[in-house]
Design a protein around this motif. Structure first.
Motif, short mmCIF file in Angstrom:
data_model
loop_
_atom_site.label_atom_id
_atom_site.label_comp_id
_atom_site.label_asym_id
_atom_site.label_seq_id
_atom_site.Cartn_x
_atom_site.Cartn_y
_atom_site.Cartn_z
N GLN A 177 -4.32 -35.66 -51.94
CA GLN A 177 -4.44 -37.48 -51.91
C GLN A 177 -3.87 -37.91 -53.24
OE1 GLN A 177 -8.69 -36.92 -49.67
NE2 GLN A 177 -7.11 -37.21 -47.37
N ARG A 212 -0.77 -37.94 -54.18
CA ARG A 212 0.16 -38.31 -53.28
C ARG A 212 -0.19 -40.28 -53.04
NH1 ARG A 212 -1.49 -36.22 -48.40
NH2 ARG A 212 -2.99 -37.55 -48.21
N ARG A 260 2.23 -41.06 -56.95
CA ARG A 260 2.75 -41.01 -56.88
C ARG A 260 3.87 -42.05 -55.66
NH1 ARG A 260 6.29 -39.47 -52.57
NH2 ARG A 260 4.10 -39.15 -51.13
N ARG A 261 3.12 -42.80 -55.09
CA ARG A 261 3.93 -44.09 -54.02
C ARG A 261 3.53 -45.38 -54.79
NH1 ARG A 261 0.80 -41.96 -48.01
NH2 ARG A 261 2.31 -40.84 -47.64
N GLN A 281 9.04 -37.82 -52.85
CA GLN A 281 8.61 -36.36 -53.66
C GLN A 281 9.54 -35.60 -53.91
OE1 GLN A 281 7.30 -34.16 -49.92
NE2 GLN A 281 5.41 -34.79 -50.10
N THR A 339 5.12 -30.87 -51.73
CA THR A 339 5.20 -30.61 -50.71
C THR A 339 3.16 -29.91 -50.50
OG1 THR A 339 6.92 -31.48 -49.93
CG2 THR A 339 5.43 -30.87 -48.38
N GLU A 384 0.07 -32.18 -52.22
CA GLU A 384 -0.12 -33.19 -51.59
C GLU A 384 -1.28 -32.81 -50.46
OE1 GLU A 384 2.72 -36.29 -50.74
OE2 GLU A 384 3.10 -36.69 -53.27
#
Length: 252
Positions: A6, A9, A12-13, A19, A34, A37
């Motif tokens: 989490q 992710r 990253r966002r 991704q 993937t 995450e």
């Protein structure tokens, strides 16, 4: 409790990366990101440090406080595994093809085909005409081939931003040297042509600028972000400013 996946992710966002974009910067497959995450696997120690550097944080802040239930860390793919080798080889081939197209255009424009075989024209015919000075100088000095090798090698090593910067500055330097290089008054150096100085100044500038772009990329800076737009503006303005200064120095 927030898991490692989490946190990856979220970072990253926050960095504005998909991704697939994160996978390219990490030299792993999108499926690996993937799995990180979703918690199906965990990054290796090496990849954890690279993620922390890319996101501008530390491993301690990236990792959750409890690691008891963390999945076993996956081993990083070999440096020249298929997933990492293919895009690098394709990029190196594309860069090499671009330089060879430039080489052929120069041959067509400045090398006469009369009284010469096709092989002789392609390899040994000397450029003729004052406008071909810079092209001929790059070939006779060997700098054309060294520049092509550097751009291809950096692409092969996955340093795509550095490779693109050296390619772009090579072309910009050549065009500016071609236009601004002739010196009607004549000069002791360059036989009255300063194209070599314009090209050399701008091309040398490509190395620090390309390394700066690489560093920004490793920190997750995309050209869609504010810092990325400033970086792009700097990449464009630096060779232009360098050309202006060189033109002023050339002026009598």
């Amino acid at each position: 409790m927030t898991t490692l996946g989490q946190r990856i992710r979220e970072h990253r966002r926050r960095a504005g990366l998909s991704q697939e974009a994160l996978a390219r910067r990490m030299d792993v497959s999108r499926q690996a990101v993937t799995k990180w995450e979703s918690g199906q696997s965990a990054p290796s120690t090496e990849n954890l440090f690279r993620l922390a550097e890319l996101f501008g944080t530390t491993v301690d802040l990236l990792l959750p406080s409890e690691e008891a239930d963390a999945p076993a860390a996956e081993a990083p793919p070999p440096l020249w595994s298929r997933s990492r080798r293919r895009p690098r080889v394709l990029a190196a081939l594309a860069v090499t093809a671009g330089y060879l197209v430039f080489y052929l255009l120069g041959r067509i424009l400045w090398c006469p085909l009369e009284d010469s075989s096709l092989l002789g024209w392609l390899l040994w015919e000397r450029p003729s005409g004052g406008e071909s000075y810079l092209y001929g100088w790059l070939l006779s000095s060997g700098l054309f081939w060294w520049a092509m090798a550097l751009s291809a090698l950096t692409a092969l090593l996955g340093r795509y931003r550095l490779s693109c910067t050296t390619c772009a500055y090579f072309l910009i330097g050549f065009l500016m040297g071609l236009v601004l290089g002739p010196h009607p008054a004549g000069a002791a150096m360059g036989h009255g042509h300063y194209g070599w100085a314009f090209w050399g100044c701008i091309y040398l500038l490509s190395l620090p600028m390309g390394l700066l772009a690489e560093r920004a990329g490793r920190k997750g800076v995309t050209f869609a972000s504010r810092r990325g737009r400033l970086l792009a503006a700097g990449l464009v303005l630096c060779p232009l400013l360098s050309a202006v200064l060189a033109a002023l120095a050339k002026a009598p």
